[in-house]
Design a protein around this motif. Structure first.
Motif, PDB file in Angstrom:
ATOM      1  N   THR A  49       0.838  -1.214   0.000  1.00 18.35           N
ATOM      2  CA  THR A  49       0.000   0.000   0.000  1.00 18.35           C
ATOM      3  C   THR A  49       0.866   1.254   0.000  1.00 18.35           C
ATOM      4  O   THR A  49       0.477   2.284  -0.562  1.00 18.35           O
ATOM      5  N   SER A 211       0.470 -19.102  -6.640  1.00 21.81           N
ATOM      6  CA  SER A 211       1.497 -18.100  -6.923  1.00 21.81           C
ATOM      7  C   SER A 211       1.643 -17.901  -8.431  1.00 21.81           C
ATOM      8  O   SER A 211       1.256 -18.758  -9.224  1.00 21.81           O
ATOM      9  N   SER A 212       2.258 -16.777  -8.801  1.00 22.48           N
ATOM     10  CA  SER A 212       2.444 -16.498 -10.230  1.00 22.48           C
ATOM     11  C   SER A 212       3.657 -17.238 -10.808  1.00 22.48           C
ATOM     12  O   SER A 212       3.862 -17.231 -12.016  1.00 22.48           O
ATOM     13  N   ILE A 300      -8.093  -4.152   6.492  1.00 20.87           N
ATOM     14  CA  ILE A 300      -7.256  -4.320   7.697  1.00 20.87           C
ATOM     15  C   ILE A 300      -8.030  -5.058   8.798  1.00 20.87           C
ATOM     16  O   ILE A 300      -8.623  -6.091   8.549  1.00 20.87           O
TER      17      ILE A 300
HETATM   18  N1  LIG Z   1      -7.281  -4.928   2.320  1.00 21.12           N
HETATM   19  C1  LIG Z   1      -6.426  -4.426   3.180  1.00 21.12           C
HETATM   20  O1  LIG Z   1      -6.760  -3.998   4.270  1.00 21.12           O
HETATM   21  C2  LIG Z   1      -4.990  -4.414   2.824  1.00 21.12           C
HETATM   22  C3  LIG Z   1      -4.637  -4.421   1.529  1.00 21.12           C
HETATM   23  N2  LIG Z   1      -3.327  -4.496   1.182  1.00 21.12           N
HETATM   24  C4  LIG Z   1      -3.070  -4.608  -0.233  1.00 21.12           C
HETATM   25  O2  LIG Z   1      -2.805  -5.973  -0.518  1.00 21.12           O
HETATM   26  C5  LIG Z   1      -1.944  -6.083  -1.638  1.00 21.12           C
HETATM   27  C6  LIG Z   1      -0.756  -6.936  -1.248  1.00 21.12           C
HETATM   28  O3  LIG Z   1       0.031  -6.267  -0.305  1.00 21.12           O
HETATM   29  P1  LIG Z   1       1.445  -6.885   0.122  1.00 21.12           P
HETATM   30  O4  LIG Z   1       1.281  -8.266   0.551  1.00 21.12           O
HETATM   31  O5  LIG Z   1       2.066  -5.881   0.991  1.00 21.12           O
HETATM   32  O6  LIG Z   1       2.181  -6.905  -1.290  1.00 21.12           O
HETATM   33  P2  LIG Z   1       3.434  -7.770  -1.769  1.00 21.12           P
HETATM   34  O7  LIG Z   1       4.004  -7.050  -2.925  1.00 21.12           O
HETATM   35  O8  LIG Z   1       4.308  -8.074  -0.618  1.00 21.12           O
HETATM   36  O9  LIG Z   1       2.769  -9.139  -2.229  1.00 21.12           O
HETATM   37  C7  LIG Z   1       1.942  -9.230  -3.356  1.00 21.12           C
HETATM   38  C8  LIG Z   1       2.130 -10.603  -4.001  1.00 21.12           C
HETATM   39  O10 LIG Z   1       1.225 -10.670  -5.104  1.00 21.12           O
HETATM   40  C9  LIG Z   1       1.822 -11.458  -6.151  1.00 21.12           C
HETATM   41  N3  LIG Z   1       1.825 -10.712  -7.413  1.00 21.12           N
HETATM   42  C10 LIG Z   1       1.200 -11.086  -8.550  1.00 21.12           C
HETATM   43  N4  LIG Z   1       1.363 -10.214  -9.522  1.00 21.12           N
HETATM   44  C11 LIG Z   1       2.129  -9.251  -9.058  1.00 21.12           C
HETATM   45  C12 LIG Z   1       2.668  -8.063  -9.631  1.00 21.12           C
HETATM   46  N5  LIG Z   1       2.450  -7.714 -10.908  1.00 21.12           N
HETATM   47  N6  LIG Z   1       3.426  -7.281  -8.844  1.00 21.12           N
HETATM   48  C13 LIG Z   1       3.673  -7.621  -7.578  1.00 21.12           C
HETATM   49  N7  LIG Z   1       3.170  -8.747  -6.994  1.00 21.12           N
HETATM   50  C14 LIG Z   1       2.418  -9.554  -7.717  1.00 21.12           C
HETATM   51  C15 LIG Z   1       3.230 -11.816  -5.684  1.00 21.12           C
HETATM   52  O11 LIG Z   1       3.144 -13.110  -5.161  1.00 21.12           O
HETATM   53  P3  LIG Z   1       3.569 -14.397  -6.027  1.00 21.12           P
HETATM   54  O12 LIG Z   1       5.047 -14.241  -6.286  1.00 21.12           O
HETATM   55  O13 LIG Z   1       3.242 -15.510  -5.120  1.00 21.12           O
HETATM   56  O14 LIG Z   1       2.748 -14.368  -7.272  1.00 21.12           O
HETATM   57  C16 LIG Z   1       3.513 -10.823  -4.573  1.00 21.12           C
HETATM   58  O15 LIG Z   1       4.422 -11.329  -3.641  1.00 21.12           O
HETATM   59  C17 LIG Z   1      -1.594  -4.644  -2.015  1.00 21.12           C
HETATM   60  O16 LIG Z   1      -2.472  -4.217  -3.040  1.00 21.12           O
HETATM   61  C18 LIG Z   1      -1.877  -3.863  -0.741  1.00 21.12           C
HETATM   62  O17 LIG Z   1      -2.170  -2.523  -0.986  1.00 21.12           O
HETATM   63  C19 LIG Z   1      -2.334  -4.569   2.090  1.00 21.12           C
HETATM   64  C20 LIG Z   1      -2.644  -4.550   3.397  1.00 21.12           C
HETATM   65  C21 LIG Z   1      -3.986  -4.385   3.878  1.00 21.12           C
END
Ligand SMILES: NC(=O)C1=CN([C@@H]2O[C@H](COP(=O)(O)OP(=O)(O)OC[C@H]3O[C@@H](n4cnc5c(N)ncnc54)[C@H](OP(=O)(O)O)[C@@H]3O)[C@@H](O)[C@H]2O)C=CC1
Ligand SMILES: O=C/C=C/c1ccc(O)c(O)c1
Ligand SMILES: [Zn+2]
Ligand SMILES: [Zn+2]
Length: 365
Positions: A49, A211-212, A300
């Motif tokens: 975020t 996962s991707s 959250i």
């Molecule tokens: N609803 C809420 O209250 C909250 C929402 N969020 C939101 O959740 C989402 C995830 O947050 P967070 O875990 O910190 O993010 P991260 O970047 O740490 O993790 C996101 C995961 O999504 C996968 N992914 C797939 N496509 C993409 C891409 N194009 N770019 C990056 N990652 C990709 C990857 O996993 P893999 O390699 O396994 O594919 C990656 O590790 C964000 O949008 C954030 O804003 C965060 C906290 C609270």
């Protein structure tokens, strides 16, 4: 209890525009009130975020912006009416620092759903000043929006629990998904997703990571304790897993199709959207009708749930998997997070980074 100085200058690292690049920024903290606590920031996690906000992905960013909402700090001063905390306590600050206290969500202690909530940064406080987050030496926070960090949690380990941890814990509870034996999917193994695996496993679920790529397979299975691992582009493996999951926790931060994942859900399965995506997601209605599936979302967790997830982690012996970095590395960390190159959360050692000195150095150069 001490009387609070009325105004104080602090240093944070701020984005100035939608490049999202952070640099030292000196600003004045809001005036402190009787129920306010002055918190010296020790550690602050980097959530995806923070990228969305710093880079204006949602179109509502205001600059200068000091991000950071997984904040662990030490109480250094309290207002005269603060009853819950004292100087020296280690406390946490998350995504919100204010709410109306009168609406139905506030009265139900789910203040994160208050329409008048105040975000810990990129918002305006009741006094008209911008709120600024945890990539800073100090924050002033109303005692209602703090949680006590249990002594048995290391402060840097606790930081990701204040957003990532509670963000997965809250919907599992709210949607009745805590029963042992449930089969859950965690879509996207990042900061939020890795806490999803840990929390769901600790609840006794059978957990499939979706996962991707296959890059995180060994670690997900061997270290995080996942039971199965699906690569979303592997059509045969996805087909073999059809109708197998009670829920999917979807943490993907970019636009993605929902239908391949809806197909994995059983009758009455729930797809819980957590990723912040500013474009419409689509699916055809039979994908949810034929199976009475639900697509929902969650934001959250409440302050009460945050305290609960901290205790849950203590009780179950859970820790977050983090890479601790100094503030001077924050821009590289943000870039690495955006290109999916962190296992699984960066945490900035704010107190160990001399942010005040860095600002003075930057000003003199
Ligand atoms: N609803 C809420 O209250 C909250 C929402 N969020 C939101 O959740 C989402 C995830 O947050 P967070 O875990 O910190 O993010 P991260 O970047 O740490 O993790 C996101 C995961 O999504 C996968 N992914 C797939 N496509 C993409 C891409 N194009 N770019 C990056 N990652 C990709 C990857 O996993 P893999 O390699 O396994 O594919 C990656 O590790 C964000 O949008 C954030 O804003 C965060 C906290 C609270
Ligand atoms: O990381 C925590 C914040 C999540 C979030 C959810 C929804 C939304 O519109 C945001 O701007 C942030
Ligand atoms: Zn977050
Ligand atoms: Zn309210």
């Amino acid at each position: 209890m001490g009387s609070l100085a009325s105004e104080r200058k602090v240093v944070g690292w701020a984005a100035r525009d939608a490049t999202g690049h952070l640099s030292p920024y000196t600003y004045t903290l809001r005036n402190t009130g009787p129920e306010d606590v002055v918190v010296k920031v020790l550690y602050c996690g980097i959530c995806h975020t923070d990228i969305h906000q710093a880079k204006n992905h949602l179109g509502a960013s205001k600059y200068p912006m000091v991000p950071g909402h997984e904040v662990v700090g030490e109480v250094v001063e309290v207002g005269p009416e603060v009853t819950k905390y004292g100087v020296g306590d280690v406390v946490g600050v998350g995504v919100i620092v204010g709410c109306c206290r009168e609406c139905s969500p506030c009265k139900a202690n789910v203040e994160q759903y208050c329409n008048k909530k105040i975000w810990s940064y990129n918002d305006v406080y009741t006094d008209g000043r911008p709120t600024q987050g945890g990539f800073a030496s100090t924050m002033v926070v109303d005692q209602k929006f703090l949680v006590k960090i249990p002594a048995r949690l290391a402060p840097e380990q606790a930081a990701p629990l204040l957003c990532a941890g509670v963000t997965v814990y809250s919907p599992l509870k709210a949607f009745g998904l805590t029963t042992p034996g449930l089969r859950g999917g965690i879509l996207g193994l990042g900061g939020v997703g890795h806490m999803g695996v840990k929390v769901a496993k600790a609840m006794g679920h059978h957990v499939t990571v979706i996962s991707s790529s296959s890059k995180k397979r060994a670690e997900a299975m061997d270290h995080l304790g996942a039971d199965a691992y699906l690569v979303s582009s592997d059509a045969a493996a996805m087909a073999a897993a059809a109708d197998s999951l009670d829920y999917i926790i979807d943490t993907v931060p970019v636009h993605h199709p929902l239908e391949p994942y809806l197909a994995l859900l059983k009758l009455d399965g729930k797809h819980v959207l957590l990723g912040v995506i500013g474009e419409p997601l689509s699916f055809v209605s039979p994908m949810v009708m034929l199976g009475r599936k639900a697509i929902t979302g969650s934001f959250i967790g409440s302050i009460d749930e945050t305290a609960e997830v901290l205790q849950f982690c203590v009780d179950k012996g859970l820790t977050s998997q983090i890479e601790v970095v100094k503030m001077g590395y924050v821009n590289e960390a943000l870039e690495r997070l955006e290109r999916n190159d962190v296992r699984y959360r960066f945490v900035v050692d704010v107190a160990g980074s001399n942010v005040e000195e860095a600002a003075a150095d930057a000003a003199s150069n």
